[in-house]
Design a protein around this motif. Structure first.
Motif, mmCIF file in Angstrom:
data_model
loop_
_atom_site.group_PDB
_atom_site.id
_atom_site.type_symbol
_atom_site.label_atom_id
_atom_site.label_comp_id
_atom_site.label_asym_id
_atom_site.label_seq_id
_atom_site.Cartn_x
_atom_site.Cartn_y
_atom_site.Cartn_z
ATOM 1 N N LEU A 138 3.981 9.525 -7.108
ATOM 2 C CA LEU A 138 4.799 8.701 -6.397
ATOM 3 C C LEU A 138 4.451 7.557 -5.083
ATOM 4 O O LEU A 138 5.165 6.749 -5.268
ATOM 5 C CB LEU A 138 5.915 9.640 -5.001
ATOM 6 N N SER A 190 4.165 3.448 -5.780
ATOM 7 C CA SER A 190 4.720 2.794 -4.947
ATOM 8 C C SER A 190 3.272 1.543 -4.183
ATOM 9 O O SER A 190 3.883 0.047 -4.407
ATOM 10 C CB SER A 190 4.571 3.587 -3.370
ATOM 11 N N LYS A 207 11.733 1.786 -6.740
ATOM 12 C CA LYS A 207 11.976 3.258 -6.765
ATOM 13 C C LYS A 207 13.423 3.816 -7.253
ATOM 14 O O LYS A 207 13.836 4.054 -7.769
ATOM 15 C CB LYS A 207 11.400 4.421 -5.169
ATOM 16 N N MET A 215 13.568 7.389 -8.828
ATOM 17 C CA MET A 215 11.965 7.720 -7.810
ATOM 18 C C MET A 215 11.622 8.319 -6.409
ATOM 19 O O MET A 215 10.775 7.932 -5.789
ATOM 20 C CB MET A 215 10.039 7.348 -8.683
#
Length: 101
Positions: free
Chosen positions: A4, A8, A14, A68
């Motif tokens: 994650l 990012s 996300k 996400m």
């Protein structure tokens, strides 16, 4: 969290749903096939069940579509890890694409 964070850092959106690939490994064909049947019953799309070329383990490769957000992906990974352990195997993680548009 590493995946994650990496998403990012690479500008991932996300909220955008995308395919997420998962793997689980098992010491026997029987437990692998039981897990594969369970995965399908949980509405994951099964892509492969069979022997790993580099070991005697059997593995499953399967996907789901989702966003996400930590809570979303964690709901999947906790459930998958628990079921894999119940069957004597191990959940090996997930990967997905970076979505920018």
């Amino acid at each position: 969290m590493k995946v994650l964070d990496s998403l990012s850092e690479n500008g991932d959106l996300k909220d955008k749903e995308r395919e997420v690939m998962h793997w689980a490994y098992f010491p026997s064909d029987s437990s692998c096939n039981q897990f594969a049947a369970w995965v399908k019953s949980e509405n994951y799309e099964l892509h492969f069940t069979g022997k790993d070329e580099d070991s005697s383990d059997c593995y499953t490769k399967f996907t789901h579509v989702g966003a996400m957000h930590l809570v979303d992906i964690t709901n999947h990974t906790i459930k998958l890890g628990k079921k894999a352990r119940e069957l004597g195997g191990r959940y090996d993680g997930w990967e997905t694409s970076v979505e920018k548009k």
